[in-house]
Write an enzyme that holds these catalytic residues in place. Sequence first.
Site, PDB file in Angstrom:
ATOM      1  N   LYS A  76       0.504  -1.446  -0.050  1.00 34.74           N
ATOM      2  CA  LYS A  76       0.491   0.134   0.454  1.00 34.74           C
ATOM      3  C   LYS A  76       0.959   0.972  -0.211  1.00 34.74           C
ATOM      4  O   LYS A  76       0.693   2.297  -0.725  1.00 34.74           O
ATOM      5  CB  LYS A  76      -1.172   0.084   0.916  1.00 34.74           C
ATOM      6  CG  LYS A  76      -0.485   0.402   2.259  1.00 34.74           C
ATOM      7  CD  LYS A  76      -1.450  -0.028   3.437  1.00 34.74           C
ATOM      8  CE  LYS A  76      -0.671   0.555   4.643  1.00 34.74           C
ATOM      9  NZ  LYS A  76       0.318   1.198   4.926  1.00 34.74           N
ATOM     10  N   THR A  77       1.822   0.946   0.681  1.00 39.42           N
ATOM     11  CA  THR A  77       2.955   2.397   0.772  1.00 39.42           C
ATOM     12  C   THR A  77       3.358   3.015  -0.871  1.00 39.42           C
ATOM     13  O   THR A  77       3.587   3.396  -1.056  1.00 39.42           O
ATOM     14  CB  THR A  77       3.830   2.357   1.466  1.00 39.42           C
ATOM     15  OG1 THR A  77       3.427   2.035   3.130  1.00 39.42           O
ATOM     16  CG2 THR A  77       5.077   3.402   1.935  1.00 39.42           C
ATOM     17  N   ASP A  94      -3.605   7.151   3.612  1.00 36.80           N
ATOM     18  CA  ASP A  94      -2.882   5.730   4.639  1.00 36.80           C
ATOM     19  C   ASP A  94      -4.192   5.981   6.165  1.00 36.80           C
ATOM     20  O   ASP A  94      -3.990   6.090   6.526  1.00 36.80           O
ATOM     21  CB  ASP A  94      -1.614   6.205   4.392  1.00 36.80           C
ATOM     22  CG  ASP A  94      -0.954   4.661   4.930  1.00 36.80           C
ATOM     23  OD1 ASP A  94      -1.300   4.061   4.369  1.00 36.80           O
ATOM     24  OD2 ASP A  94      -0.059   4.947   5.093  1.00 36.80           O
ATOM     25  N   GLU A  95      -3.597   4.080   5.618  1.00 36.98           N
ATOM     26  CA  GLU A  95      -4.280   3.929   7.367  1.00 36.98           C
ATOM     27  C   GLU A  95      -5.481   4.295   7.620  1.00 36.98           C
ATOM     28  O   GLU A  95      -6.150   4.392   8.792  1.00 36.98           O
ATOM     29  CB  GLU A  95      -3.205   3.790   8.764  1.00 36.98           C
ATOM     30  CG  GLU A  95      -1.934   3.022   8.061  1.00 36.98           C
ATOM     31  CD  GLU A  95      -1.774   2.576   8.409  1.00 36.98           C
ATOM     32  OE1 GLU A  95      -2.388   1.596   8.296  1.00 36.98           O
ATOM     33  OE2 GLU A  95      -0.475   1.617   8.454  1.00 36.98           O
ATOM     34  N   GLN A  98      -7.282  -5.081   9.803  1.00 34.59           N
ATOM     35  CA  GLN A  98      -6.458  -4.167  10.624  1.00 34.59           C
ATOM     36  C   GLN A  98      -6.775  -3.347  11.435  1.00 34.59           C
ATOM     37  O   GLN A  98      -5.748  -2.951  12.046  1.00 34.59           O
ATOM     38  CB  GLN A  98      -5.148  -3.889   9.799  1.00 34.59           C
ATOM     39  CG  GLN A  98      -4.609  -5.430   9.018  1.00 34.59           C
ATOM     40  CD  GLN A  98      -3.481  -4.979   8.587  1.00 34.59           C
ATOM     41  OE1 GLN A  98      -1.962  -4.927   9.244  1.00 34.59           O
ATOM     42  NE2 GLN A  98      -2.977  -4.286   7.010  1.00 34.59           N
ATOM     43  N   ARG A 124       2.788 -10.354  10.679  1.00 36.59           N
ATOM     44  CA  ARG A 124       3.744  -9.611  10.328  1.00 36.59           C
ATOM     45  C   ARG A 124       5.621 -10.292   9.959  1.00 36.59           C
ATOM     46  O   ARG A 124       6.237 -10.122   9.610  1.00 36.59           O
ATOM     47  CB  ARG A 124       4.397  -8.960  12.163  1.00 36.59           C
ATOM     48  CG  ARG A 124       3.742  -8.198  12.998  1.00 36.59           C
ATOM     49  CD  ARG A 124       2.869  -7.105  11.559  1.00 36.59           C
ATOM     50  NE  ARG A 124       2.495  -6.978  11.237  1.00 36.59           N
ATOM     51  CZ  ARG A 124       1.739  -6.246  10.576  1.00 36.59           C
ATOM     52  NH1 ARG A 124       2.487  -5.495   9.694  1.00 36.59           N
ATOM     53  NH2 ARG A 124       0.668  -6.682  10.217  1.00 36.59           N
TER      54      ARG A 124
END
Length: 717
Positions: A35-36, A220-221, A251, A599
């Site tokens: 996504k980044t 973002d997020e 998330q 992770r």
Amino acid sequence: MLMEKIYKDLNDRQLEAVKYIDSPLLILAGAGSGKTRVLTYKIYYLIKNKLSYPENIFAVTFTNKAADEMKKRVETLLNINLKNMMIGTFHSMCVKIIKMHRASKKLDLNFSIYDTDDGKNILKSVLKELGKENIDVKTIQKKISYFKNRMIFPEEIENYHSFDIEKEDFKKIYNHYQMKLKDNNAYDFDDLLLETIKIFNDDNNFKENFSNRIKFILVDEYQDTNLSQFYILKHLYNGKNNITVVGDDDQSIYSFRGAELKNILDFEKHFENTKIIKLEQNYRSTNNILNVANRVIRNNLQRKDKILWSLFNDGEKVKIVKCFDERQEATYVVQRILQNREREEKNFSDFVILYRTNAQSRPFEEILRKNNINYKVIGNIKFFERKEIKDILAYLSFIINKNDEISFRRIMNFPKKGMGEITLNTIIENSTTFGLNLYDSLKKFYDSSRNRNKIMELNKFFDLIKNIENRKENVYNALGFLIDNLNLDTVFEKMDTNEKLSRLENIQELLNSAKEFVLRNEDNSIDSYMDMISLYTDMDEYNDNDTLTLMTVHNAKGLEFDTVFVTGVEEKLFPHMNTLDYDQNCEEERRLFYVALTRAKKNLYITMAKQRKFYGTSDFRRPSRFLKEIGFDSPNIDLIDLTISKQIDSELFDNDDSNGGEFKEFFDINDRIVHPIFGEGVIKGKKGSGKDQILIIQFLNGEIKKIFSEYANLTRK
């Protein structure tokens, strides 16, 4: 050339998300799906194709570190400086908006931003003034933040129930707290958002001018946004500009901070003609890890369906490890780290130990310390919250805002200037009575003082403030002058050598921070530096040098490691017992577990204990429901049961050699016993044999004792 690079670096779905600008866009980006990269390339695409100038982009994320990295990546791609682009956290963007509005009204641009500790000090004074000192400050602070995140103000409290203190008392405290902030010309973190909404609501011309300036809103997020952040975006989106949000409903783990899951689940209801693009290809983890994560998260009802997959091979199976207790769990984890590190030639930074609660770190830390393994615990006292750092920064805060009572009290006592609590209270009260700021009120007190020593101290103080103000356009020069003139060796002289050196090293690191800030930013002023410091977050301090990291799962979001140990996966711990009352299906806890699993890049270990010390007493534990959802017989799983083998390597706990054979004469390792003096315990190891045999016993209070078996008078539990 531009399109060649984009086609090379992005998959089809990512490319579609980068190029789409026709209507509101929701990018559902699974863990590790890039996504980044998508946001970075979207900014690059917009500027490179002249669809927008940098100053017409409004990009927000949730840490300063993430914003800085994104900005650097775009600058590298474009080979230009993006100093005019609005990119940062929601709170940093709000600071800019508030200052822009104040400038448009020719008002004072400077104000203080209070962190949690500062807010707590304000609340203490409020409770004292109202005679409510019996009320827990931490509880009231959380409750005020809860209501602010939901945009509920003191006068609206009547409509809400479920109070553990008197509603009228709470209203008075909340209202008084807000008045104190106003008197101090200060905002807490929540108020930065609320003040921005108030500006947009009250000044339509300003709002229209600001939103017309913005062509592209990028978030973002998005799953972590709260109600006030949602309203800020609604104000900024005017139908003529474009909004793109990136997030993963799976998330969303910050409801305790006010995050609203429905913001992302209902995005298309609030923004008409929304296009949804799913990013499901994972670039981080092996398929065994992803299959386990998918199997868990599908049990949530409140989610948008997506399935993570990867072009990587299956990789190592996920290990579920059943331990006898938390000591064996910690021993096993550290052993695996040491063995895998040596075998695979890895760094300690390639491993992470995750847990649900901070209290679980203790046995891991004990073993790591005894074996001289470098480690760091994320979530301990943050650098900018250390006392010596806050004391020094208080001088800079006071330069900016001379109504800041919190900073005033700090600098009057660092170093001490011979002023007691009564004198300080008098100066503060006089500032209100005579309509003076605290600096001028102090001068007025100074003019009337006849105490020669006090006058000398205050003269030094006034000179110091004047010299800092003369250097305020360069924070490094100002801070350097301040540190040189505080005579810190004397201030810390009563401390032991190690503590003194530690504090002086921290202060040197603060000076290094200011130097780096000056080198990296065009605006080098105290104001600009303090804006940055005030908005620092936990994860802005994370770095990946060769140190083993321990942290809660909440702190691990956004990070990745070759090998991940998710520990304490037991009912009432993960999922946590405090969540069961309001979330019977444990949906947020399941999302948190999903974050922990994803992770891991190559190796994933999930550990649980058969018994664990909990609030001072040991009790037997049941495997977490999440483990049952994975399935112990899954082809992706290796099940390791250490409670069957009755083997534990006690060398990590004890420096003496330990006999690894089975003790057959009276007791076995892992037997539960009762000692006539020390009470209940568990046999962890033994040395020698016959009359010379020593038992290594861990008792329920956590103590480990070596006792001759012949004289122990033990009975089986």
